[in-house]
Design a protein around this motif. Structure first.
Motif, short mmCIF file in Angstrom:
data_model
loop_
_atom_site.label_atom_id
_atom_site.label_comp_id
_atom_site.label_asym_id
_atom_site.label_seq_id
_atom_site.Cartn_x
_atom_site.Cartn_y
_atom_site.Cartn_z
N ASN A 9 -0.86 1.74 8.76
CA ASN A 9 -0.02 0.92 7.88
C ASN A 9 -0.82 -0.28 7.39
O ASN A 9 -1.30 -1.07 8.20
CB ASN A 9 1.22 0.49 8.66
CG ASN A 9 2.25 -0.15 7.75
OD1 ASN A 9 2.04 -0.29 6.56
ND2 ASN A 9 3.36 -0.52 8.35
N PHE A 11 0.26 -2.99 6.10
CA PHE A 11 1.06 -4.22 6.08
C PHE A 11 0.38 -5.36 6.85
O PHE A 11 0.41 -6.51 6.42
CB PHE A 11 2.45 -3.96 6.68
CG PHE A 11 3.32 -5.18 6.69
CD1 PHE A 11 3.83 -5.70 5.50
CD2 PHE A 11 3.62 -5.82 7.88
CE1 PHE A 11 4.63 -6.82 5.51
CE2 PHE A 11 4.41 -6.94 7.89
CZ PHE A 11 4.93 -7.45 6.70
N LEU A 15 -0.64 -9.01 5.21
CA LEU A 15 -0.18 -10.26 5.82
C LEU A 15 -1.35 -11.15 6.20
O LEU A 15 -1.32 -12.36 5.93
CB LEU A 15 0.69 -9.95 7.05
CG LEU A 15 1.35 -11.15 7.72
CD1 LEU A 15 2.33 -11.81 6.77
CD2 LEU A 15 2.06 -10.71 8.99
#
Length: 115
Positions: A9, A11, A15
């Motif tokens: 992932n 993400f 971030l």
């Protein structure tokens, strides 16, 4: 394991990139705001005065001439004029009825009929 790393992932990386970008931007702004680009603030006179303000200050510093006030003459005689007699407005039946409906019965005369 190589296949598992390729399908992870993203993400966390997004971030982490946003966090690093925010910190870098804050650092650049901090450094840029503390730099002295044009020699900094140069203090000048506390105020800029015009020739009109200087003339007003000189005129205010001079003492004002004191003129002797003329003595008042005898007071004029007091004439009392009686006020003219106030005419009472004529009140017809419609006015009395409207006044009573508006709650102004104390202002109407009682001798007028109110239909």
């Amino acid at each position: 394991m190589a296949k598992a790393e390729r399908h992870s992932n993203p993400f966390g990386w997004i971030l982490l990139g946003a966090l690093v970008g925010a910190i870098a931007t804050a650092g650049v702004l901090l450094i840029a705001s503390s730099m002295d680009f044009h020699g900094g603030y140069k203090p000048g006179p506390a105020e800029i005065r015009t020739s009109a303000e200087d003339a007003a200050a000189v005129a205010a510093a001079r003492p004002a001439p004191v003129a002797a006030a003329p003595k008042p003459a005898a007071p004029p005689p007091v004439v009392t004029v009686p006020p003219p007699a106030a005419e009472l407005p004529t009140v017809d039946a419609q006015m009395a009825d409207d006044a009573a409906a508006a709650g102004m019965t104390s202002r109407t005369e009682q001798e007028h009929p109110t239909n």
